[in-house]
Design a protein around this motif. Sequence first.
Motif, short mmCIF file in Angstrom:
data_model
loop_
_atom_site.label_atom_id
_atom_site.label_comp_id
_atom_site.label_asym_id
_atom_site.label_seq_id
_atom_site.Cartn_x
_atom_site.Cartn_y
_atom_site.Cartn_z
N HIS A 132 36.41 -4.11 68.94
CA HIS A 132 36.04 -3.03 68.01
C HIS A 132 35.36 -1.82 68.64
CE1 HIS A 132 31.94 -5.16 67.04
NE2 HIS A 132 32.20 -5.13 68.33
N ASP A 169 30.49 -8.94 63.49
CA ASP A 169 30.00 -9.03 64.87
C ASP A 169 28.56 -8.49 64.90
OD1 ASP A 169 31.57 -8.91 67.88
OD2 ASP A 169 29.68 -7.80 67.75
N ALA A 170 27.75 -9.00 65.82
CA ALA A 170 26.35 -8.57 65.88
C ALA A 170 26.20 -7.12 66.34
CB ALA A 170 25.56 -9.48 66.81
N HIS A 171 27.28 -6.56 66.91
CA HIS A 171 27.24 -5.15 67.32
C HIS A 171 27.98 -4.29 66.30
CE1 HIS A 171 26.92 -7.48 71.13
NE2 HIS A 171 26.04 -6.54 71.45
N ASP A 258 28.63 -13.43 67.78
CA ASP A 258 27.47 -13.19 68.65
C ASP A 258 26.18 -12.94 67.88
OD1 ASP A 258 28.48 -10.80 67.75
OD2 ASP A 258 28.75 -9.89 69.73
N GLY A 300 33.22 -10.36 69.61
CA GLY A 300 32.21 -10.81 70.56
C GLY A 300 31.94 -12.29 70.42
ZN LIG Z 1 29.40 -8.05 69.59
#
Ligand SMILES: [Zn+2]
Length: 388
Positions: A132, A169-171, A258, A300
Amino acid sequence: MKKASFVFSDGQLDYKFSDTHPFNQKRLVLTADLLKNIGALPDSAVVRSRMATDEELALIHDERYIEIVKKAGHGEIAPEAAENYGIGTEDTPIFEDMHEASAMLVGGTLTAVDEVMEGRARHALNLGGGLHHGFRGKASGFCVYNDSSVAIRYMQEKYGARVLYIDTDAHHGDGVQWSFYDDPDVCTVSIHETGRYLFPGTGAVTERGSGKGYGFSFNFPIDAFTEDDSFLEIYRTGVREIAEFFKPDVILTQNGADAHYFDPLTHLYSTMKTYREIPKLALELAEEFCGGRWIAVGGGGYDIWRVVPRAWSLIWLTMTGQPLPSGPLPKEWLEKYGPQSPVPLMPDWEDPDPLYEPIPRKAEITEKNRHMMDKALHLIRSEQQRRG
Ligand SMILES: [Zn+2]
């Protein structure tokens, strides 16, 4: 029609920066093996992924950039020149045949799209995708080409679909967000650790889209140390309200794993509880709004031994309507991979409860996240009220 297609081919494993890079597609093998071990992944469910064509990549990416990626992977460009395009950096180093491997991941997501949109399967999963952070003309954050962005544009052009993109995703899902920032026919939603201390730094609640696309981009930047309950409260409430507002034709979910407590790159405190719930809501909304059309990709996930195989198996099990397992992981799988893993494998499908020491700031974090969510949903809530 099949319930779901599992897209994979060995070519996806060639997306490999180095032996020590945190992005490691061995995750795909570990996950598929775990599913096979419990008898949940018959050969008949697997569909081979293909390479995306240059024309398909150019739905999103600059032709010049595609040429640079090809040259970099064939050793035909000076590293300094490649760095202008985000490749050859510490995060996203050059590797042999990087164009071919990257195009294979994109092709996997396009294969998943065609499985669903042409009615061969109700849902489809491409765990090799979910890159992403890829931009139109620049690599970023381990991502060369952005398979989700290409797939969304492809669904618009080939099938005329309105797409809801949900990124857990954590980002922040920045690449996908910016690709469709001014487009009211694509709604992007990202739940991620606040960018205050984490790459890529964007994804504020105020990033709501631009021009005609204003109001179709949603961000839920949650606090570092957020735990399951608060993560899931934001996810369930936020994503449901957005789906009701947008009424998509198809849902694409990015399933980076993640946000887990064990993940070495982020500071969120999710456990396997969160990963049991994420696919459930995606399935529910796809059935309610999209005639079942749901495509899921990976993303991730840097604890490839203890977290990713369990988390990603749950997506497939949910998609195929199989009961979610609990208790011990299969013995053969633990015995096969235990000796390879640098950390002791988790013995069970669920994490022990508790997995970590209680966090003193829990109530404060929960409140802060709620306040953030109210801001993110403010516009659509007041519109709902106006409509009565
Ligand atoms: Zn991530």
